[in-house]
Write an enzyme that holds these catalytic residues in place. Sequence first.
Site, mmCIF file in Angstrom:
data_model
loop_
_atom_site.group_PDB
_atom_site.id
_atom_site.type_symbol
_atom_site.label_atom_id
_atom_site.label_comp_id
_atom_site.label_asym_id
_atom_site.label_seq_id
_atom_site.Cartn_x
_atom_site.Cartn_y
_atom_site.Cartn_z
ATOM 1 N N ASN A 192 0.805 -1.227 0.000
ATOM 2 C CA ASN A 192 0.000 0.000 0.000
ATOM 3 C C ASN A 192 0.840 1.281 0.000
ATOM 4 O O ASN A 192 0.390 2.332 0.448
ATOM 5 C CB ASN A 192 -0.971 0.012 1.202
ATOM 6 C CG ASN A 192 -1.869 -1.209 1.216
ATOM 7 O OD1 ASN A 192 -2.423 -1.594 0.184
ATOM 8 N ND2 ASN A 192 -1.990 -1.836 2.379
ATOM 9 N N ARG A 193 2.070 1.154 -0.495
ATOM 10 C CA ARG A 193 2.995 2.297 -0.583
ATOM 11 C C ARG A 193 3.371 2.872 0.788
ATOM 12 O O ARG A 193 3.891 3.969 0.865
ATOM 13 C CB ARG A 193 2.421 3.410 -1.481
ATOM 14 C CG ARG A 193 2.176 2.972 -2.930
ATOM 15 C CD ARG A 193 3.487 2.530 -3.574
ATOM 16 N NE ARG A 193 3.329 2.239 -5.001
ATOM 17 C CZ ARG A 193 3.162 1.027 -5.511
ATOM 18 N NH1 ARG A 193 3.094 -0.025 -4.696
ATOM 19 N NH2 ARG A 193 3.059 0.849 -6.814
ATOM 20 N N LEU A 194 3.122 2.125 1.846
ATOM 21 C CA LEU A 194 3.525 2.565 3.182
ATOM 22 C C LEU A 194 4.904 1.989 3.495
ATOM 23 O O LEU A 194 5.090 1.158 4.400
ATOM 24 C CB LEU A 194 2.486 2.134 4.221
ATOM 25 C CG LEU A 194 1.103 2.769 4.039
ATOM 26 C CD1 LEU A 194 0.129 2.250 5.104
ATOM 27 C CD2 LEU A 194 1.190 4.290 4.104
#
Length: 214
Positions: A192-194
């Site tokens: 989730n691009r975290l």
Amino acid sequence: MAEDLSDYRKSYEYSELTREQSESNPFDQFKKWFEEVEQREGVDEVNAMTISTIGLDGFPKNRVVLLKSYDKDGFIFYTNYDSEKGRALAANPNICLSFFWPNLERQVIIKGTATRVNEETSTQYFHSRPKGSQLGAWVSPQSAIIPNRTFLEERQEKYEEEFKNQEIPRPPHWGGYRVAPQSFEFWQGRPNRLHDRLLYTRRDSDWDCNRLAP
């Protein structure tokens, strides 16, 4: 013609990077990651790195070179001192190194200053190179405009004859740089691009480590 690349997506799920998992010294953390990438298939040249300099025209420029050694004093690569990057570093020694290892979904960004290594170190490495690479350091006026490929081929013939049956001397315009880091950023891809990002910053003889937002 416009081309839509918005569907190029990947979910990064290989690993995580926490402060508790990381070494207190960024050189040790770099060595740990480098060796893990070496042991896993998927990267042809683990030591390939992008180096960024500020050119004499004021623009940043990136190019890929090969890291040849590293220790607690810094990271060493070799090049032509008269090349575009050599002239840039003579005017402004600030430099950025970056490694991208997609097989482990990792990158490392290192900011520091570059200084020339001593002549003995450059000469020793030069003579460890294949003979063709040694000749190439004489043949190519790196970054200079040349008329055609024939120009290089004729110079190669010239230097092959000049250095026939003898040790090829290291050109005075060729040698190494050592990059002394001021900061390291370790990036681990996450879902989730975290992504996980840890920034080590030099503080006198020690290092501070902080987590950055992705």
